[in-house]
Design an enzyme around this catalytic site. Structure first.
Site, PDB file in Angstrom:
ATOM      1  CG  ASP A 189      -1.236   0.186   8.561  1.00  0.00           C
ATOM      2  OD1 ASP A 189      -2.092   1.069   8.771  1.00  0.00           O
ATOM      3  OD2 ASP A 189      -0.047   0.433   8.313  1.00  0.00           O
ATOM      4  CE  LYS A 217       0.762   1.660   4.314  1.00  0.00           C
ATOM      5  NZ  LYS A 217       1.342   3.010   4.582  1.00  0.00           N
TER       6      LYS A 217
END
Length: 306
Positions: free
Chosen positions: A156, A9
């Site tokens: 996350d 990401k």
């Protein structure tokens, strides 16, 4: 056997809006997953011994890019502290071992995402483990439930389970799915340094009052509008001031990407990885070659949003 991709990401924006009583930072940020991915393979195994160790019940193997067993990545221990093992242990202890204590799992990891790079490699590996074991053992756990239980291991991980484009709030676990980005190409360049998340957030706390902040709401509006120009205009990362102050390579890479035709360039997460957004794949590839020739970065990729 089950195979899962663990996607990297980048943060298109990252703002810190407060701190909880337990010390966790509260964030507002736009996250985007990329087709740069680690690959994890999961296989059931039968453990014969009744007093088998955790290492025997959760076997892990790290492959290098040649597909062979590797001990070269010394910064990536696959023992009990690794997020892959923690995720596997959580699911097995709760859903598998109470009824089938003889079952274990062999997990093979092909590592492609840069380590300690601000790209959620460890969190994404854990997310792939939650998805992979859910499928391997046919547990039938809903995605939202996997996300809820995963936050105990890392803020996350819920996003990495969901993937795509998302607004992330709270400590990172409050997620709002956003429309996919317009077609674009993301140049990734990691300089030859590594940054710990704790180090970056600790540095932020010392200079928080002096850091310019991105307009995350405006960037969300640009995502809904499908405007690359609007998304780029609102790019900003409050942690960049911390990392870039000690590591000029960050600013150098951003400047090189912009000079090479990027619409915008910024550090991702806690860094030190820098990414640039390009509208044209050939221009992104030429920029990647230029950066490789300069020796400014050790790992360089041209990726696409997924």
């Amino acid at each position: 056997m089950v195979t899962e991709n663990a996607y990297a990401k980048v943060n298109l924006s990252l703002n810190i809006v407060g701190t909880r009583e337990d010390g966790y930072h509260l964030v507002r940020m736009v996250m985007q997953s990329l087709n740069l991915a680690d690959v994890l393979t999961f296989e059931k195994k039968v453990v014969v011994s009744g007093d088998a160790s955790e290492e025997e019940r959760i076997e892990t193997l790290l492959l290098d890019k040649r597909g062979t067993d590797s001990d070269e990545l010394g910064t990536l221990p696959l023992g009990s502290d690794n997020l892959i093992v923690k995720a596997a242990r959580l699911l097995l202890e709760k859903y598998v071992w109470p009824k089938h204590p003889e079952l274990g799992v062999k997990i093979t990891l092909e590592k492609n995402i840069p380590i300690a790079a601000g790209m959620a490699g460890g969190s994404s590996d854990a997310a792939a483990t939650f998805r992979g074991l859910n499928n391997l053992f046919e547990l039938g756990i809903m995605e939202k439930d996997l996300m809820e239980m995963s936050v105990a291991l890392g803020a996350d991980i819920p996003y990495c389970i969901m993937g795509g484009t998302a607004l992330s709030e709270g400590i990172g676990e409050e997620l709002t799915r956003l429309p996919s980005l317009p077609e674009c190409y993301i140049l990734i360049a990691k300089p030859m340094i590594s940054i710990s998340t704790a180090e970056a957030y600790g540095g932020y706390d010392r200079i928080a009052g002096y850091i310019p902040r991105p307009d995350v709401d405006a960037q969300v509006d640009a995502v809904y509008a499908g405007s690359i120009a609007g998304i780029v205009k609102e790019m900003g990362n409050v942690l960049e001031a911390v990392t870039a102050a000690d590591h000029p390579e960050v600013g150098q890479l951003e400047e090189m990407m912009m000079d090479a035709g990027a619409e915008g360039a910024m550090m991702s997460g806690s860094g030190p990885t820098v990414f640039g957004i390009f509208k044209d794949k050939e221009i992104a590839a030429k920029a990647a070659q230029m950066i490789e020739n300069s020796g400014t970065a050790e790992q360089i990729f041209v990726a696409e949003p997924v």
